[in-house]
Design a protein around this motif. Sequence first.
Motif, PDB file in Angstrom:
ATOM      1  N   ARG A 145       0.818  -1.215   0.000  1.00 55.84           N
ATOM      2  CA  ARG A 145       0.000   0.000   0.000  1.00 55.84           C
ATOM      3  C   ARG A 145       0.849   1.262   0.000  1.00 55.84           C
ATOM      4  NH1 ARG A 145      -1.087   3.962   3.037  1.00 55.84           N
ATOM      5  NH2 ARG A 145       0.255   3.075   4.659  1.00 55.84           N
ATOM      6  N   ALA A 146       1.844   1.297   0.873  1.00 54.37           N
ATOM      7  CA  ALA A 146       2.552   2.551   1.130  1.00 54.37           C
ATOM      8  C   ALA A 146       3.475   2.961  -0.011  1.00 54.37           C
ATOM      9  CB  ALA A 146       3.352   2.429   2.429  1.00 54.37           C
ATOM     10  N   ARG A 147       4.108   1.998  -0.659  1.00 55.71           N
ATOM     11  CA  ARG A 147       5.093   2.357  -1.676  1.00 55.71           C
ATOM     12  C   ARG A 147       4.449   3.086  -2.854  1.00 55.71           C
ATOM     13  NH1 ARG A 147       9.963  -0.076  -1.356  1.00 55.71           N
ATOM     14  NH2 ARG A 147       9.077  -2.030  -0.609  1.00 55.71           N
ATOM     15  N   PRO A 148       3.392   2.527  -3.482  1.00 56.93           N
ATOM     16  CA  PRO A 148       2.754   3.310  -4.553  1.00 56.93           C
ATOM     17  C   PRO A 148       2.084   4.575  -4.049  1.00 56.93           C
ATOM     18  CG  PRO A 148       1.591   1.231  -4.177  1.00 56.93           C
ATOM     19  CD  PRO A 148       2.846   1.161  -3.389  1.00 56.93           C
ATOM     20  N   ALA A 149       1.631   4.586  -2.786  1.00 59.46           N
ATOM     21  CA  ALA A 149       1.014   5.800  -2.251  1.00 59.46           C
ATOM     22  C   ALA A 149       2.010   6.952  -2.197  1.00 59.46           C
ATOM     23  CB  ALA A 149       0.452   5.529  -0.851  1.00 59.46           C
ATOM     24  N   ARG A 150       3.259   6.649  -1.879  1.00 57.61           N
ATOM     25  CA  ARG A 150       4.271   7.703  -1.819  1.00 57.61           C
ATOM     26  C   ARG A 150       4.615   8.252  -3.202  1.00 57.61           C
ATOM     27  NH1 ARG A 150       6.413   4.217   2.360  1.00 57.61           N
ATOM     28  NH2 ARG A 150       7.818   3.197   0.880  1.00 57.61           N
ATOM     29  N   ALA A 151       4.393   7.443  -4.225  1.00 55.48           N
ATOM     30  CA  ALA A 151       4.790   7.847  -5.570  1.00 55.48           C
ATOM     31  C   ALA A 151       3.656   8.455  -6.385  1.00 55.48           C
ATOM     32  CB  ALA A 151       5.355   6.641  -6.326  1.00 55.48           C
ATOM     33  N   LEU A 152       2.437   8.005  -6.201  1.00 59.25           N
ATOM     34  CA  LEU A 152       1.338   8.364  -7.097  1.00 59.25           C
ATOM     35  C   LEU A 152       1.129   9.864  -7.301  1.00 59.25           C
ATOM     36  CD1 LEU A 152      -1.618   5.859  -6.668  1.00 59.25           C
ATOM     37  CD2 LEU A 152      -0.805   6.841  -8.801  1.00 59.25           C
ATOM     38  N   PRO A 153       1.174  10.690  -6.260  1.00 55.41           N
ATOM     39  CA  PRO A 153       0.950  12.122  -6.492  1.00 55.41           C
ATOM     40  C   PRO A 153       1.960  12.767  -7.424  1.00 55.41           C
ATOM     41  CG  PRO A 153       0.652  11.593  -4.172  1.00 55.41           C
ATOM     42  CD  PRO A 153       1.246  10.375  -4.820  1.00 55.41           C
ATOM     43  N   GLU A 154       3.097  12.119  -7.644  1.00 48.63           N
ATOM     44  CA  GLU A 154       4.119  12.661  -8.538  1.00 48.63           C
ATOM     45  C   GLU A 154       3.878  12.284 -10.004  1.00 48.63           C
ATOM     46  OE1 GLU A 154       6.377  14.654  -7.360  1.00 48.63           O
ATOM     47  OE2 GLU A 154       5.929  14.320  -5.229  1.00 48.63           O
ATOM     48  N   TRP A 155       2.906  11.434 -10.251  1.00 50.12           N
ATOM     49  CA  TRP A 155       2.630  10.972 -11.607  1.00 50.12           C
ATOM     50  C   TRP A 155       1.566  11.847 -12.266  1.00 50.12           C
ATOM     51  CZ3 TRP A 155       4.029   6.307 -14.375  1.00 50.12           C
ATOM     52  CH2 TRP A 155       5.082   5.603 -13.773  1.00 50.12           C
ATOM     53  N   ASP A 156       1.757  12.156 -13.547  1.00 55.18           N
ATOM     54  CA  ASP A 156       0.760  12.902 -14.311  1.00 55.18           C
ATOM     55  C   ASP A 156      -0.388  11.978 -14.697  1.00 55.18           C
ATOM     56  OD1 ASP A 156       2.344  15.190 -14.241  1.00 55.18           O
ATOM     57  OD2 ASP A 156       3.401  14.638 -16.087  1.00 55.18           O
TER      58      ASP A 156
END
Length: 452
Positions: A145-156
């Motif tokens: 859960r946490a790993r993609p959560a940390r990254a997703l807001p940086e994706w267009d």
Amino acid sequence: MTITDRRGVPSGSGSAAARESVERATRHMMSFDEPPLDDLDRAIAHDPAWALPHAMKAGFLLSLTEPSLQAEAGLHLACAHALATAATPTRERQHLGALDAIAEGRWLHAGKLWDALLVEQPRDALALQWAHLWDFYRGDAEALRARPARALPEWDADDPLQPCVLGLYAFGLEENHEYAAAEDTGRQALRADARVPWAVHAVAHVMEMQGRFDDGATWLRQHQTHWTERNGFAVHLWWHAALFRLEAMDLVGALRLADTHLAGEPIEVTLNRVDAASLLWRLRLLGVDVGARCAALVADWPLGDDEAGQSAFNDLHRVLAWLGADQVGAAEAWVARCAGRVLAAADAARDNHVVAREIGLPLMRGLCAFARGEPDTAAALMYPARAMAARIGGSHAQRDLIDQTLLAAAADGRQHKALGRALLNERLMAKPATPLTRHWLGRIGGRADALP
């Protein structure tokens, strides 16, 4: 000038054609629509000095958890190291370090390396994909859960791979019991791109965990055109379709799916064979004769002695196949080989060996006891390991075969009826009483007024 890929992530190749081939390969790896190897070969042809395509070949082969592919993966990894220089971007060298750790069985350390990489490069799709797979193989629900959560807001939102990252996040939410958010996120991913199997998979898991077996069967049918044609996720999603039939106690329907989609030609690698063994064992627990089918599965499953003990999760499912085929002696011999491997000091650095000693071996020994007609011994061996079972890897749905076996042991034995009722109580608090739960309640006994 720093060369980057389309997400601004540093790249070690000055060839636009090579970078585009790697982009297509990355898409294949995240969508499972076809193997990435041809595109990686094209990238190598366009830029023979680039280390990353060789590393990606190694990572893809290692991700299949197929012992027979490890030597080939090692050759690709060695080639990548030979090509890496001081000019190679740091993130590409970090990938090499993480894949070295995977090859050595130090999966937790690899995750830490990918985690550090993603803090600096949250749009590194490879790091997200590989870290997610090995978080899954380690049963690390929080990291899922946490790993993609940390990254997703940086994706267009218009990035072609952003729906794939949403699919990863949806599955992580589901494994942490955040079912509403998981279903919403999975549906969001599919609105953006209907070809994201992780998203289809995540929503199917939600429906499985909530006992929504009719909804689940309908959901998979609705999206079937996007995951059946050549997709590497297809066998696993057919397995989910069969689980929905089992939950409805439609044993004929589940067996039909086992015969048409989890046997023969579609079963190509260990990941597929694990699903087949799991489904056949659950059918056996419900009284279906699957002996011939399990014997055929074992006959087509390459099982070299040196492969024992490399993955507690895979080893357990190999044992299930033998036991389902009534080859108890072969199963016990495999358990003994696993024990010899994981207790060897020379391999002590492998993460799997601690997991195998503490969880895998007790579970396998309990399964063997059950197959020998010793249900009380089986329950005594398996129940203590149940609380730690997430560490062997897989999902909640996959590990439910432990509970299914414990329920069967409670029903067949004399000493653990109370344990069976306790497990049923836990099940009833988690989801509505399905026909499968009612079946076990009928066999074990319990409070009828507990059912809706």
